[in-house]
Design an enzyme around this catalytic site. Structure first.
Site, mmCIF file in Angstrom:
data_model
loop_
_atom_site.group_PDB
_atom_site.id
_atom_site.type_symbol
_atom_site.label_atom_id
_atom_site.label_comp_id
_atom_site.label_asym_id
_atom_site.label_seq_id
_atom_site.Cartn_x
_atom_site.Cartn_y
_atom_site.Cartn_z
ATOM 1 N N LEU A 267 -13.541 47.425 -29.229
ATOM 2 C CA LEU A 267 -12.657 46.264 -29.329
ATOM 3 C C LEU A 267 -11.202 46.644 -29.078
ATOM 4 C CD1 LEU A 267 -14.252 44.342 -32.327
ATOM 5 C CD2 LEU A 267 -14.173 43.593 -29.956
ATOM 6 N N ARG A 271 -9.174 44.740 -26.302
ATOM 7 C CA ARG A 271 -7.999 43.911 -26.605
ATOM 8 C C ARG A 271 -6.884 44.100 -25.581
ATOM 9 N NH1 ARG A 271 -9.357 45.211 -32.813
ATOM 10 N NH2 ARG A 271 -10.563 43.311 -33.142
ATOM 11 N N TYR A 409 -12.123 35.549 -28.473
ATOM 12 C CA TYR A 409 -12.920 36.777 -28.393
ATOM 13 C C TYR A 409 -12.090 38.055 -28.445
ATOM 14 C CZ TYR A 409 -12.913 36.172 -23.151
ATOM 15 O OH TYR A 409 -12.589 35.989 -21.829
ATOM 16 N N GLU A 410 -12.804 39.182 -28.625
ATOM 17 C CA GLU A 410 -12.186 40.484 -28.963
ATOM 18 C C GLU A 410 -11.470 40.421 -30.310
ATOM 19 O OE1 GLU A 410 -13.185 42.744 -27.153
ATOM 20 O OE2 GLU A 410 -13.404 42.016 -25.117
ATOM 21 N N GLY A 411 -12.005 39.617 -31.220
ATOM 22 C CA GLY A 411 -11.355 39.400 -32.513
ATOM 23 C C GLY A 411 -10.389 38.241 -32.398
#
Length: 602
Positions: A267, A271, A409-411
């Site tokens: 991740l 990011r 997405y990606e946190g």
């Protein structure tokens, strides 16, 4: 390896807050090598030939077209930029991988998502965590586009809390294989992926474990229908069901219980790559808005000449320029850190993992900033087009819808905001970034007699850099007091963390633009950087306002009485301009350049 990489002091992740960065030490897009410029041109040519003319088709859920484009990208080597040459990749550095991700992603979010899911979270975990046998078996096929990868982490009950997944892996009686059962959702590339990175729990392990699972008929893998989504219409997104899917024990990725670590490190890279994937989208949206504003005539005047439209075009271009400045600054820091570790004898995998992990704070900052900027940029793009912007016949409508997923997405951006501050505090506690010393000095400054000494503001950016130093004091004042007050319970105060993160984000983004522009003024001259100077000053002006608001919100949430009054007075002092910039003139300077060139030209 250049002496520049090895001789200059490399700041650690997060140290931008407490140590001065010189403009000559930042990397900018104007520093691309000839090889990188050629790569950029070839990717842009590919996008303009294969993707941009098919924009309408991507809105019709043409998954086969996405797969076809990805295969062509593989044939041209674009899927293997960061893969070492021994596994049929190009083995290029981190900046080059960012550059390809940037320029291949701008035309449609469907390809941006397919590309990011495949090259990042689909391929990278094997490249960085796989055994030699695993790498030889899978990575060459993934690097060339013969096979595609997907990443199966999210479950109906496990999203931001990734380690809470219920998917199970049970060892066979003969100890030769695992049987995986469970449900994964929102899986990008699921419809055409051959290789899945699957996370499952063995027995009652605290942490999940990663596995490489081949998508083979008759092995208990089934799929839900393609999801009906707001945007990224031709990105294949499906649920994946595993029903006693057999996986050889040698397909475990890293060690038992290492899945959470793999997921988190994947991740981090995801990011900063997501930030890159928002950049060319912003350039293209701005470009289309400029062209339309020049062509659209109302009241016998091109609307580009109206102040209300100039406002929008200038702000759109500014956010694109700033995002680009910050993203490539961080990318080169990561590349330099990787090279330093390679010099010290680390393996490629270890160097890359630790190099990216070092700048996890910056990765989260960039993910939040660039994903929100592309959303705002596309929203303003619709507004410039007016009624036509709302029509699916123009590129703005799909750009706006595609942009929306980037904040999730990606946190999610909320998770990334809290992570950025949380990671910085942890680094301080480990002694990797000295926050305590500078925060204590800020505390003493608040109670002491203020200095009335001013730098020579006749020097370009002298006032802006002085202001940046003071904005860093704002973060140290707010976050330092909050840590002192709440200690380990700080993470329970989410709104305070969110406010602190916004201060941190604005400092990094504003500083990156100013340092890039200063470096380019020094080599090209002030006359050739007029618009870039205007963009840097305009962004900082907004940053000061945001920081003022967020710091006030934070201070009044935990401080009372004399302490609150003192901190609010400090805030006023730290965010004070001596010479307010004329923001209308700055916007006009930027917009006039855009409309005269009839394109995004920075």
């Amino acid at each position: 390896m250049s002496t520049e990489t090895t001789n200059k002091e490399l700041l650690r992740g997060g140290q931008f807050l407490v140590k001065e960065t010189l403009s000559e030490d930042v990397f900018t897009p104007e520093d691309f090598t000839e090889e990188q410029k050629m790569m950029k041109d070839s990717v842009k040519e590919f996008v303009d030939r294969e993707i941009w003319p098919n924009k309408e088709e991507f809105e019709k859920k043409n998954y086969a077209l996405t797969e076809e484009i990805m295969r062509k990208a593989g044939e041209l080597g674009f899927l293997g930029i960061s893969v070492p040459e021994e596994y049929d990749g190009l083995g290029m550095g981190f900046v080059s991988t960012m550059l390809v991700c940037d320029y291949i992603s701008g035309a449609t979010g469907s390809i941006a998502t397919a590309f990011g899911a495949h090259t990042g979270i689909g391929t990278m975990p094997i490249t960085l965590y796989g055994t030699e046998e695993q790498k030889k078996k899978y990575v060459p096929k993934l690097a060339t586009g013969e096979w595609f990868g997907a990443y199966c982490l999210t479950e109906p009950g496990a999203g931001s809390d990734a380690n809470s997944g219920k998917t199970k892996a049970v060892i066979s009686d003969d100890g030769k294989s695992y049987s995986i059962s469970g449900q994964k959702m929102w899986i990008s590339n699921a419809g055409f992926a051959k290789v899945f990175i699957v996370f499952a729990r063995i027995e009652d392990d605290k942490n999940i474990t990663g596995f490489i699972v081949e998508n083979e008929e008759g092995n208990g893998i089934t799929f839900g229908e393609e999801e009906k989504k707001l945007g990224i219409h031709s990105s294949s997104t499906r649920q994946v069901f595993f029903n006693e899917t057999k996986v050889p024990v040698e397909n475990m990725l890293a060690g038992r219980g290492d899945g959470f670590k793999i997921a988190m490190n994947a991740l981090n890279v995801g990011r900063i790559k997501l930030a890159a994937a928002c950049l060319d989208a912003q350039r293209r949206v701005t470009d289309q808005a400029v062209k339309y504003a020049n062509d659209r005539v109302q009241f016998n005047t091109p609307i580009a000449q109206f102040g209300a439209i100039k406002y929008k075009l200038a702000e759109m271009a500014t956010s694109a320029y700033v995002g680009e400045s910050a993203s490539y600054r961080a990318a080169k820091n990561i590349e330099d850190r990787i090279n330093k570790r390679l010099e010290e004898g680390n393996s490629h995998a270890e160097a890359e993992l630790k190099g990216v992990e070092e700048y996890a704070i910056e990765c989260s900052i960039l993910k939040v900033a660039c994903s929100e900027d592309i959303q705002n940029c596309s929203d303003e793009g619709i507004q410039v087009f007016g009624g036509m912007g709302f029509s699916a016949d123009t590129p703005m409508e799909s750009a706006w819808r595609d942009a929306r997923i980037s904040r999730i997405y990606e946190g999610t951006n909320e998770i990334n905001r809290m992570l950025a501050v949380g990671m910085l505090v942890k680094k301080a506690m480990k002694g990797h970034v000295d926050l305590l010393g500078p925060a204590t000095k800020v505390g003493e400054e608040l109670t002491g007699i203020p200095s009335f000494e001013k730098p020579d503001f006749s020097v370009l950016f002298a006032e802006e850099k002085d202001l940046l130093k003071r904005l860093k004091k704002v973060f140290l004042m707010v976050a330092g007091s909050a840590v002192q007050k709440f200690g380990p319970k700080l993470e329970e105060h989410q709104q305070l963390l969110l406010a602190s993160a916004d201060i941190l984000i604005e400092i990094y983004m504003a500083e990156s633009a100013i340092l890039r522009t200063e470096k380019n003024v020094n080599r090209y001259g002030e006359d050739k950087q007029k618009e870039q100077i205007a963009m840097s000053k305009l962004y900082l002006y907004h940053a000061v306002d945001i920081i003022n608001q967020k710091a006030k919100e934070g201070i009044v949430s935990f401080a009372e009485g004399d302490e609150q009054r003192m901190m609010l007075m400090g805030l006023k002092r730290f965010t004070k301009y001596d010479n307010h910039p004329n923001v209308v003139a700055l916007r006009n300077t930027i917009a006039d350049k855009l409309t005269s060139e009839n394109t995004y030209c920075f």
